[in-house]
Write an enzyme that holds these catalytic residues in place. Structure first.
Site, PDB file in Angstrom:
ATOM      1  N   VAL A 100      25.963 -25.500  55.647  1.00 43.45           N
ATOM      2  CA  VAL A 100      25.919 -26.981  54.992  1.00 43.45           C
ATOM      3  C   VAL A 100      25.399 -28.055  55.972  1.00 43.45           C
ATOM      4  O   VAL A 100      25.665 -27.978  57.160  1.00 43.45           O
ATOM      5  CB  VAL A 100      27.391 -27.465  54.467  1.00 43.45           C
ATOM      6  CG1 VAL A 100      27.438 -28.892  53.866  1.00 43.45           C
ATOM      7  CG2 VAL A 100      28.094 -26.784  53.595  1.00 43.45           C
ATOM      8  N   CYS A 101      24.704 -28.939  55.587  1.00 40.80           N
ATOM      9  CA  CYS A 101      24.009 -30.202  56.432  1.00 40.80           C
ATOM     10  C   CYS A 101      23.528 -29.547  57.773  1.00 40.80           C
ATOM     11  O   CYS A 101      22.602 -28.532  57.586  1.00 40.80           O
ATOM     12  CB  CYS A 101      25.358 -30.938  56.921  1.00 40.80           C
ATOM     13  SG  CYS A 101      24.891 -32.609  57.644  1.00 40.80           S
ATOM     14  N   SER A 102      23.381 -30.098  58.794  1.00 40.26           N
ATOM     15  CA  SER A 102      22.873 -29.432  60.021  1.00 40.26           C
ATOM     16  C   SER A 102      23.151 -28.202  60.470  1.00 40.26           C
ATOM     17  O   SER A 102      22.816 -27.729  61.599  1.00 40.26           O
ATOM     18  CB  SER A 102      22.991 -30.546  61.135  1.00 40.26           C
ATOM     19  OG  SER A 102      24.214 -30.855  61.574  1.00 40.26           O
ATOM     20  N   ALA A 151      21.820 -29.161  51.421  1.00 40.55           N
ATOM     21  CA  ALA A 151      21.703 -30.408  52.267  1.00 40.55           C
ATOM     22  C   ALA A 151      22.888 -31.235  52.959  1.00 40.55           C
ATOM     23  O   ALA A 151      23.862 -30.425  53.102  1.00 40.55           O
ATOM     24  CB  ALA A 151      20.765 -31.088  51.113  1.00 40.55           C
TER      25      ALA A 151
END
Length: 243
Positions: A100-102, A151
């Protein structure tokens, strides 16, 4: 089914807790919040504390691995060789390896995204390419084989629902969505760079800087340079061995 969520210092809490609240509806799911040692782990807020329940050594064969991102320590964590070695080892037999995310940058640093489509937080897309991935800036969830990347932050809930659908079927996923009343109707519509005005983008950039100290920012930049350098060397060595 064992689900291992990497729980590291400075991580963003919702990256882990969003998917967790969805995935715990999977029949027979066992959760492990994994790190080098069990104990409290302070998130990037500096206030909220999560708990690592198991070590990497105690978790050699999870069915699902999830890695979240961070405002303050993604790249520093991407340089943690013990974590990267564990990710490479368990990925050999996971059913799903997710981020998730970075957190996708950490998967990239482990060499798992080479030549694969992937996504992450909009601010992490350029760095993704540095790890050999093919950034998908306009996609919220990207599947590449058994690797699934999501994202930024809130997309972890979408990722959890997607995984429940794949594992337990659409009806269970929709039932979970109803149970948590996940029916997004945000009061504003600037949740992606393509929708945000120039002023909102500028303020978001300033907000990001406000949430990380100068010392943390310097450390992240240095760690990022090292992680990308190590990735470039690893990929070059692989090309030599293959030639």
């Amino acid at each position: 089914m064992q689900v291992a969520i990497v729980t590291y210092p400075g991580m963003t809490a919702l990256d882990a807790l969003g998917p967790f609240e969805v995935l715990r509806a999977l029949p027979g799911a066992e959760f492990r919040f994994v790190w080098h040692a069990p104990g409290p782990v302070t998130t990037d807020s500096g206030v909220l504390v999560l708990g690592a329940t198991h070590t990497f050594e105690e978790t050699p064969a999870p069915d699902i691995v999830l890695v979240g991102g961070s405002i303050t320590s993604t790249m520093a964590t991407a340089g943690d060789q013990g974590l990267l070695a564990w990710l490479r080892a368990v990925h050999e037999q996971t059913t799903w390896t997710a981020s998730v995310c970075s957190g996708s940058l950490i998967l990239g640093a482990a060499g798992l995204l080479e030549g694969k489509e992937a996504t992450g937080h909009w601010a992490a897309q350029t760095a993704l390419a540095g790890f050999g991935a093919k950034p998908q800036r306009d996609r919220r969830i990207v599947r590449a084989g058994k690797i699934v990347t999501a994202a930024g932050v809130s997309a972890g809930i979408d990722l959890g629902l997607w995984l429940v659908g794949e594992i337990a079927g659409r009806q269970r996923a929709e039932a979970v969505q109803l149970c948590i009343e996940y029916d997004p109707q945000p009061p504003f519509d600037s949740g992606h760079p393509s929708k945000a005005s120039a002023r909102v983008k500028a303020e978001a950039a300033l907000l990001g800087k406000d949430l990380i100290s100068a010392r943390e920012l310097g450390g992240e930049l240095a760690a990022g340079s090292k992680a990308l350098w190590n990735s470039a060397i690893r990929r070059a060595r692989q090309r030599v061995r293959q030639s």
